[in-house]
Write a protein that holds these residues in place. Sequence first.
Motif, PDB file in Angstrom:
ATOM      1  N   ALA A 196       0.832  -1.206   0.000  1.00  0.00           N
ATOM      2  CA  ALA A 196       0.000   0.000   0.000  1.00  0.00           C
ATOM      3  C   ALA A 196       0.863   1.250   0.000  1.00  0.00           C
ATOM      4  N   PHE A 197       1.989   1.229   0.711  1.00  0.00           N
ATOM      5  CA  PHE A 197       2.903   2.372   0.700  1.00  0.00           C
ATOM      6  C   PHE A 197       3.411   2.631  -0.723  1.00  0.00           C
ATOM      7  N   ILE A 198       3.736   1.574  -1.449  1.00  0.00           N
ATOM      8  CA  ILE A 198       4.223   1.729  -2.823  1.00  0.00           C
ATOM      9  C   ILE A 198       3.132   2.333  -3.706  1.00  0.00           C
ATOM     10  N   ASP A 219       1.102  14.750   0.394  1.00  0.00           N
ATOM     11  CA  ASP A 219       0.885  13.298   0.393  1.00  0.00           C
ATOM     12  C   ASP A 219       2.174  12.548   0.731  1.00  0.00           C
ATOM     13  N   LEU A 220       3.287  13.032   0.206  1.00  0.00           N
ATOM     14  CA  LEU A 220       4.574  12.371   0.449  1.00  0.00           C
ATOM     15  C   LEU A 220       5.029  12.523   1.902  1.00  0.00           C
ATOM     16  N   ALA A 225       5.746   9.895   7.142  1.00  0.00           N
ATOM     17  CA  ALA A 225       5.408   9.747   8.563  1.00  0.00           C
ATOM     18  C   ALA A 225       4.805   8.374   8.843  1.00  0.00           C
ATOM     19  N   ASP A 226       3.944   7.899   7.950  1.00  0.00           N
ATOM     20  CA  ASP A 226       3.306   6.602   8.145  1.00  0.00           C
ATOM     21  C   ASP A 226       4.318   5.466   8.022  1.00  0.00           C
ATOM     22  N   MET A 227       5.269   5.616   7.123  1.00  0.00           N
ATOM     23  CA  MET A 227       6.303   4.592   6.979  1.00  0.00           C
ATOM     24  C   MET A 227       7.191   4.548   8.214  1.00  0.00           C
ATOM     25  N   GLY A 236      14.736   5.551  -0.928  1.00  0.00           N
ATOM     26  CA  GLY A 236      15.360   6.556  -1.783  1.00  0.00           C
ATOM     27  C   GLY A 236      14.403   7.171  -2.779  1.00  0.00           C
ATOM     28  N   TYR A 237      13.469   6.380  -3.286  1.00  0.00           N
ATOM     29  CA  TYR A 237      12.512   6.907  -4.266  1.00  0.00           C
ATOM     30  C   TYR A 237      11.577   7.925  -3.624  1.00  0.00           C
ATOM     31  N   LEU A 238      11.248   7.713  -2.366  1.00  0.00           N
ATOM     32  CA  LEU A 238      10.420   8.681  -1.656  1.00  0.00           C
ATOM     33  C   LEU A 238      11.166  10.006  -1.519  1.00  0.00           C
ATOM     34  N   PHE A 239      12.449   9.947  -1.144  1.00  0.00           N
ATOM     35  CA  PHE A 239      13.223  11.182  -1.012  1.00  0.00           C
ATOM     36  C   PHE A 239      13.413  11.860  -2.371  1.00  0.00           C
ATOM     37  N   GLU A 240      13.542  11.079  -3.415  1.00  0.00           N
ATOM     38  CA  GLU A 240      13.658  11.654  -4.754  1.00  0.00           C
ATOM     39  C   GLU A 240      12.406  12.464  -5.106  1.00  0.00           C
TER      40      GLU A 240
END
Length: 288
Positions: A196-198, A219-220, A225-227, A236-240
Amino acid sequence: MTNPPDFMTLWDYQDPAATASRFQALLPEARAASLQCELELLTQIARTHSLRRQFEKAHQLLDEIAPRLTDATPRARLRTLLERGRTFNSAGDKGSARALFEQAWQLGLKQGEDHLAIDAAHMVAITTPLEEQSRWHQLAMTLAERSQDEQARGWLPSLYNNQGWTLFELGQLDEARACQQKCLAWHEQHDNPAKAFIARWSLARLTRAQGLHEQAMGDLIQLQADMRAASVAEDGYLFEELGENARVLDDPAAPEYFARAWFLLSQDGWLQANEPERLARLKALGKL
């Protein structure tokens, strides 16, 4: 005849050598169960060779299986088509692969083997130009949604995701969002928070593509925070994505996001080999 072993549960696609060992050990039991079970298991051993780029060994084993196929082994015949196609595809012969996958699709429909027919359609999409991929994803999704077979329905989140990214590449962003929302709903319904995170990340990426950078950023940040709350490792993709949106919004934290993205993604061997320019850009934007 004994009960056939459920060998597909033994697959570890990240370690085909270990999988091959497990399958070899299971062969006597499969042989005792039925000819079809034995031949099906042999097709999966062939697949372990293909995944290790041992294409000659894979073809040789499939050649040995072929003359043993009979009217009493329809599923083994279908798996032989699929694994021969995968072997050709992995070796770069997409034309030969596609012909076999299309044959497997038709045979799977005829035999009522929905989950293998969906596998075939999924593989056809991999071998076709972008413009044709969406049609094959849709065929597979329609069959999966209508099927009473749990294995077939289990394909749905992957199909929603694949169709979402194909539509993204085609610039059909609203349709892509609808697919990713279905993917997210599936994972939430089936209590799979990691997947679901993905899916949430995918939706944020689509939001950025639609130019809604503030919404994407919000949203990110919530996703991050949820992760953290779920003790999921930094991604890394989230930070990107945080960096890309922050950059457009003139957020001074953008270089920090990019630097963290570079640090995490630069450890990915696939990215190092296939997207060095992407990593170099992240490093530059991170002012490293």
